[in-house]
Scaffold this motif. Structure first.
Motif, PDB file in Angstrom:
ATOM      1  N   MET A 134       7.392  10.425  -1.099  1.00 55.71           N
ATOM      2  CA  MET A 134       6.193   9.791  -0.538  1.00 55.71           C
ATOM      3  C   MET A 134       5.383   9.136  -1.646  1.00 55.71           C
ATOM      4  O   MET A 134       5.399   9.598  -2.788  1.00 55.71           O
ATOM      5  N   PRO A 135       4.676   8.040  -1.323  1.00 55.63           N
ATOM      6  CA  PRO A 135       3.927   7.317  -2.362  1.00 55.63           C
ATOM      7  C   PRO A 135       2.675   8.078  -2.791  1.00 55.63           C
ATOM      8  O   PRO A 135       1.905   8.519  -1.952  1.00 55.63           O
ATOM      9  N   GLY A 178      -1.434   8.407   7.975  1.00 52.28           N
ATOM     10  CA  GLY A 178      -1.071   9.406   8.978  1.00 52.28           C
ATOM     11  C   GLY A 178      -0.419  10.654   8.428  1.00 52.28           C
ATOM     12  O   GLY A 178      -0.159  11.597   9.162  1.00 52.28           O
ATOM     13  N   CYS A 179      -0.124  10.698   7.137  1.00 57.05           N
ATOM     14  CA  CYS A 179       0.553  11.864   6.549  1.00 57.05           C
ATOM     15  C   CYS A 179      -0.467  12.978   6.284  1.00 57.05           C
ATOM     16  O   CYS A 179      -1.634  12.725   6.061  1.00 57.05           O
ATOM     17  N   ASP A 180      -0.008  14.218   6.348  1.00 55.05           N
ATOM     18  CA  ASP A 180      -0.900  15.348   6.079  1.00 55.05           C
ATOM     19  C   ASP A 180      -0.165  16.384   5.230  1.00 55.05           C
ATOM     20  O   ASP A 180      -0.047  17.541   5.602  1.00 55.05           O
ATOM     21  N   CYS A 181       0.330  15.954   4.054  1.00 59.52           N
ATOM     22  CA  CYS A 181       1.218  16.827   3.281  1.00 59.52           C
ATOM     23  C   CYS A 181       0.471  17.850   2.437  1.00 59.52           C
ATOM     24  O   CYS A 181       1.064  18.791   1.929  1.00 59.52           O
ATOM     25  N   ARG A 182      -0.829  17.697   2.282  1.00 62.18           N
ATOM     26  CA  ARG A 182      -1.699  18.679   1.609  1.00 62.18           C
ATOM     27  C   ARG A 182      -1.152  19.174   0.284  1.00 62.18           C
ATOM     28  O   ARG A 182      -0.884  20.357   0.095  1.00 62.18           O
ATOM     29  N   TYR A 236      -2.722  11.633  -5.090  1.00 62.86           N
ATOM     30  CA  TYR A 236      -2.545  12.094  -3.716  1.00 62.86           C
ATOM     31  C   TYR A 236      -1.730  11.069  -2.942  1.00 62.86           C
ATOM     32  O   TYR A 236      -1.660   9.893  -3.316  1.00 62.86           O
ATOM     33  N   CYS A 237      -1.147  11.558  -1.861  1.00 64.23           N
ATOM     34  CA  CYS A 237      -0.247  10.739  -1.049  1.00 64.23           C
ATOM     35  C   CYS A 237      -1.044   9.678  -0.281  1.00 64.23           C
ATOM     36  O   CYS A 237      -2.059   9.994   0.330  1.00 64.23           O
ATOM     37  N   ASN A 238      -0.590   8.428  -0.321  1.00 63.93           N
ATOM     38  CA  ASN A 238      -1.332   7.385   0.400  1.00 63.93           C
ATOM     39  C   ASN A 238      -0.535   6.792   1.566  1.00 63.93           C
ATOM     40  O   ASN A 238      -0.678   5.625   1.892  1.00 63.93           O
TER      41      ASN A 238
HETATM   42 ZN   LIG Z   1       1.905  12.789   2.369  1.00 66.92          ZN
END
Ligand SMILES: [Zn+2]
Length: 170
Positions: free
Chosen positions: A1-2, A45-49, A40-42
């Motif tokens: 993930m980016p 809609g992602c919620d990878c925490r 952090y992931c950009n």
């Molecule tokens: Zn993510």
């Protein structure tokens, strides 16, 4: 993930709240300052925490990444459910040295230093807070129409425009 730097989206908070450690007289690390820069992931809609940490030093800046650490603050169960079978929940939770990103011979010592920082609940809370700020600003930026305040203003403007038009056509 980016992953994108927190510092880029929040330069002031980033400058104030990025953790750094000054090391002296350690066997395993050269003396000096080590900054733990957060990514952090950009992905919308992602919620990878989780956070990715690049350890940098003022002397070498972005030209040398001393370690790349991945860390998630939720329970193993969370990452097990979140990642399905595609990713190893133990690695996602970490902290661990990310094999896909730059490391140095000092990475294991820096991972230990990071583990030491995590013993402070304040630091973990700070990471969670930064993640939330980052995600909120990302989701708002991606679709401004979802912002109720903007919607209200747009509707008001539209109503004004419509009533003006009506007046002019009379
Ligand atoms: Zn993510």
């Amino acid at each position: 993930m980016p992953m994108a730097p927190f510092m880029e989206r929040f330069p002031e908070v980033g400058a104030r709240e990025t953790r750094s450690v000054t090391v002296t007289n350690r066997q395993d690390l050269p003396d000096g300052e080590y900054g733990f820069l957060e990514f952090y992931c950009n992905e919308p809609g992602c919620d990878c925490r989780r956070v990715m940490i690049d350890v940098l030093r003022p002397e070498t800046g972005w030209s040398k990444i001393w370690a790349t650490i991945s860390y998630g603050w939720e329970s193993l169960d969370f990452y097990r459910k979140w990642g399905g079978t595609a990713s190893d929940p133990i690695e996602t939770k970490g902290p661990y040295l990310d094999p896909l990103n730059p490391q140095s011979k000092y990475s294991p010592a820096l991972l230990n230093l990071f583990r030491f920082l995590l013993q402070s609940p304040d630091y973990v809370e700070r990471l969670k807070g930064h993640y939330q700020m980052f995600r909120d600003s990302l989701e708002q930026g991606h679709d401004r129409q979802d912002n109720p305040e903007t919607n209200r203003l747009n509707n008001r403007r539209k109503r004004l425009r419509d009533s003006n038009r009506r007046q002019h056509s009379h």
